[in-house]
Design a protein around this motif. Structure first.
Motif, PDB file in Angstrom:
ATOM      1  N   SER A 134    -107.190  -7.204 -56.831  1.00 60.09           N
ATOM      2  CA  SER A 134    -108.408  -6.567 -56.344  1.00 60.09           C
ATOM      3  C   SER A 134    -109.421  -6.542 -57.486  1.00 60.09           C
ATOM      4  CB  SER A 134    -108.120  -5.142 -55.890  1.00 60.09           C
ATOM      5  OG  SER A 134    -107.785  -4.326 -57.021  1.00 60.09           O
ATOM      6  N   SER A 160    -110.423 -14.543 -53.069  1.00 66.09           N
ATOM      7  CA  SER A 160    -109.145 -13.862 -52.862  1.00 66.09           C
ATOM      8  C   SER A 160    -108.379 -14.545 -51.735  1.00 66.09           C
ATOM      9  CB  SER A 160    -109.370 -12.394 -52.494  1.00 66.09           C
ATOM     10  OG  SER A 160    -110.016 -11.710 -53.552  1.00 66.09           O
ATOM     11  N   SER A 173    -117.245  -7.369 -55.229  1.00 65.19           N
ATOM     12  CA  SER A 173    -116.560  -7.590 -56.499  1.00 65.19           C
ATOM     13  C   SER A 173    -117.493  -7.444 -57.697  1.00 65.19           C
ATOM     14  CB  SER A 173    -115.953  -9.003 -56.535  1.00 65.19           C
ATOM     15  OG  SER A 173    -114.950  -9.161 -55.574  1.00 65.19           O
TER      16      SER A 173
END
Length: 263
Positions: A134, A160, A173
């Motif tokens: 993450s 991801s 992000s």
């Protein structure tokens, strides 16, 4: 420091170094961009070893000695700073004497010994966020580099894992990783990969590269990573996701427009 907040950071070059001729063709276009746009900080990138190929039968590239010679030549002939991937701690000291920046591949971003060894050089360190992490977890990766004395740190988003053989970019992000206090970069070409989806090699959808790169800059990215090749279809790696070098000037100009608009 290499990063200048008043300029868009651009990490660009072929996926694999392949040959000096290919690198010179790319560098010719980059030099024209540098001369035309004073608001760019350009680093020439390329891999001397594609150590994470899908198949053991795939070509891996020039190797470290020939790769170093190519980087030296590009630096001498064009004046570009250079960056390459590293895979083993013992590579850092050798590459650190020639390269300006070292890159930690996404799949190795938690390898402590590699991070520590990279931080011990005088190079800037660009660490790619693993497809399995993450954005918030990047604070611990960054902390390893900080505590190991890294001179300069950049964080790169490269998508991801989304189910099998697909990636997505979470535009949140950049806000999350910017909070770590270091510049963020969007890896626009690896983010459009379809990992392992092309019968023993990665596929890709390069058509989406411009949209992802522009969206990331609008969302707060400080730089863009782009792989480019004179003839992507003949490249030994990432043939489906590299941008044709002939299309690079138009793409970079569009990125600069977004970068200026959101500043």
């Amino acid at each position: 420091m290499i990063y200048d907040p008043n300029k868009l950071l651009l990490l660009v070059g072929p996926c694999s170094l392949e040959s000096l001729d290919i690198c010179r063709t790319v560098a010719d276009t980059l030099k024209q961009l540098e001369e035309k746009h004073s608001d760019l900080t350009i680093l020439f990138k390329g891999s001397f070893d594609k150590a994470n190929r899908t198949s053991i039968k795939s070509e891996r590239g020039t190797g470290i000695d020939a790769g170093l010679n190519i980087f030296k030549t590009i630096r001498e002939e064009y004046g570009f700073r250079t960056i390459t991937d590293i895979h083993l701690p013992e590579q850092c000291a050798v590459l650190g004497t020639v390269l300006d920046a070292l890159q930690i591949p996404a799949f190795l971003c938690r390898q402590t010994d590699l991070l520590v060894s990279a931080a011990a050089t005088d190079c800037a360190i660009n660490v790619k966020k693993g497809q399995f992490l993450s954005p918030k977890e990047m604070q611990f990766v960054v902390q390893k580099l900080e505590d190991s004395g890294a001179q300069e740190i950049w964080q790169t988003e490269r998508g991801s894992t989304f189910g099998y053989q697909n990636l997505v970019v979470d535009m949140r992000s950049f806000n999350t990783m910017n909070a770590n206090g270091h510049p963020t970069v969007i890896d626009a070409t690896h983010s459009v990969q379809l990992p392992g989806a092309a019968n023993g090699k990665s596929g890709g959808e390069r058509v989406h590269v411009p949209a992802i790169a522009r969206a990331a800059i609008a969302a707060g990215a400080n730089g863009v990573f782009i792989e480019t090749h004179p003839e992507p279809s003949s490249a030994i790696s990432d043939a489906a996701s590299q941008v044709p070098v002939s299309e690079l000037p138009k793409l970079v100009e569009s990125l600069l427009k977004v970068w200026h608009a959101v500043r």
